[in-house]
Design an enzyme around this catalytic site. Structure first.
Site, PDB file in Angstrom:
ATOM      1  CG  ASP A 167     -10.985   8.611   5.772  1.00  0.00           C
ATOM      2  OD1 ASP A 167     -10.746   7.534   5.207  1.00  0.00           O
ATOM      3  OD2 ASP A 167     -10.218   9.592   5.717  1.00  0.00           O
ATOM      4  CD  GLU A 175      -8.853   7.975   9.008  1.00  0.00           C
ATOM      5  OE1 GLU A 175      -8.442   6.979   8.363  1.00  0.00           O
ATOM      6  OE2 GLU A 175      -8.420   9.138   8.839  1.00  0.00           O
ATOM      7  CD  GLN A 227      -5.236  -1.157   8.752  1.00  0.00           C
ATOM      8  OE1 GLN A 227      -5.190  -0.014   9.197  1.00  0.00           O
ATOM      9  NE2 GLN A 227      -5.315  -1.396   7.461  1.00  0.00           N
ATOM     10  CG  ASP A 242      -1.862   1.114   1.316  1.00  0.00           C
ATOM     11  OD1 ASP A 242      -1.781   2.017   0.463  1.00  0.00           O
ATOM     12  OD2 ASP A 242      -2.702   1.112   2.230  1.00  0.00           O
ATOM     13  NE  ARG A 292       0.361   2.365   7.845  1.00  0.00           N
ATOM     14  CZ  ARG A 292      -0.943   2.620   7.746  1.00  0.00           C
ATOM     15  NH1 ARG A 292      -1.414   3.773   8.206  1.00  0.00           N
ATOM     16  NH2 ARG A 292      -1.772   1.743   7.207  1.00  0.00           N
ATOM     17  CB  SER A 343      -9.378   4.507   5.508  1.00  0.00           C
ATOM     18  OG  SER A 343      -9.311   4.892   4.153  1.00  0.00           O
TER      19      SER A 343
END
Length: 345
Positions: free
Chosen positions: A246, A259, A126, A57, A111, A262
């Site tokens: 979102d 948030e 997630q 991604d 990340r 997504s």
């Protein structure tokens, strides 16, 4: 730059043992409900993929993946995944999943370019999910139907938390509010995109913002999206652009929107080519994932990711994601968080 929000008078409602118990209950219950709502089968996910295949991604297109050489593959490079947005679609094809059914997995990622703070960590966990759909379902109404099902699972999970810990009272509204990013801009023309998110989410409690990645009337995007997974450029019958969005909820602890997910209808061939052109990324057409999509080897699908630590953070009324997961934080942030009542794991 790291940034710490320090809520005035913050005190965790649960101790460490209660928190760990709550995390397990939430994760077990929510993923069972998600699976039932969307007819998803659990599959095993990779932690890393080969570089240069177009599978990882790209997020906003600027984040650097953590890479390492593989000795037995002549030092070919592998990348730690950012998410599994494209890998899942390949898996739907390889597993020959039927229409109206799908898959979900526990996705763990690193990340390294994240700006660390209350909501952002180097470690990402997630539920990544993907479901096969038909061409007749490539519309905003179908997107909303899927969002409502996911949100229903979130509402049920919040009540489970209340049954376990009565001091944590439910706050989610029974229904989620939908708004397009262009309508949100018109509603709050003087605010930044983040300020618009906060304003609308505080008003409704739970919001799904449609059209993330498309250019708005002010010449800007509400937020960035890579060109090769979500369809953010298709024009609907009502003139709105984008088949993704979102999901945000209002967090009283941090006094801001949060948030949690997504998601979106994924690109078909036409949308892929259009978005690659818009992003000046036509060279990606030669990559493995893109070739399989352009050769009609991948099903039409809808999918997304739901942050596990963020979901637990919201349900357990924590002020920092580091109270839910173990990660690396600047020592100054650890000290300031501890002084503000946030005990980072």
């Amino acid at each position: 730059m790291s940034y710490l929000i320090k809520p005035t008078g913050y005190k965790a409602l649960l101790n460490l043992s209660q928190t760990e118990m709550g995390i397990k209950k939430i994760k077990d219950f929510f993923q069972q409900n998600l699976s039932s709502e969307l007819r998803l089968r659990r599959v095993t996910a990779p932690l890393f993929v080969l570089k240069g295949m177009g599978i990882n991604d790209d997020l906003n297109g600027t984040e650097r993946a953590v890479t390492f050489p593989i000795k037995d593959l002549n030092d070919s490079k592998a990348e730690i995944v950012h998410s599994l947005a494209k890998w899942k679609r390949l898996t739907l094809a390889d597993y020959q999943i039927e229409k109206d059914y799908g898959i979900y997995t526990d996705m763990n990622a690193i990340r390294s370019d994240e700006e660390l703070g209350n909501l952002h960590s180097l470690y990402v966990d997630q539920w990544d999910w993907e479901r096969v759909m038909g061409v007749e379902e490539r519309n905003v109404e179908f997107l909303k139907e899927i969002v409502r099902r996911i949100y229903a699972a979130m509402v049920r999970t919040e009540y489970l938390v209340y049954e376990m810990f009565p001091e944590i009272r439910p706050v989610l509204p029974q229904q989620i509010h939908f708004i397009h990013s262009e309508d949100l801009l018109q509603k709050y023309p003087t605010l930044t995109s983040k300020q618009r998110e906060d304003a609308i989410t505080k008003e409704y409690g739970a919001v799904f913002i449609i059209g993330i990645g498309c250019q708005l009337s002010n010449g800007e995007k509400h937020d960035g999206r890579a060109p090769d997974y979500d369809d953010w450029s298709t024009v609907a019958e009502n003139g709105q652009v984008g088949l993704n969005g979102d999901l945000l909820v209002w967090d009283d602890v941090l006094n801001r929107s949060l948030e949690l997910s997504s998601m979106g209808i994924r690109v078909d061939k036409e949308a892929l080519l259009r978005q690659l052109t818009l992003c000046h990324a036509e060279d990606r057409k030669e990559l493995y994932f893109h070739q399989r999509l352009l050769n009609d080897e991948l099903p039409l699908s809808i999918g997304g990711g739901i942050g596990q630590s963020r979901l637990c953070m919201f349900y357990l009324r924590k002020a920092h994601i580091g109270e839910i997961q173990s990660s690396i934080w600047p020592e100054e942030m650890r000290r300031e968080a501890r002084e503000a009542g946030m005990h980072l794991i």
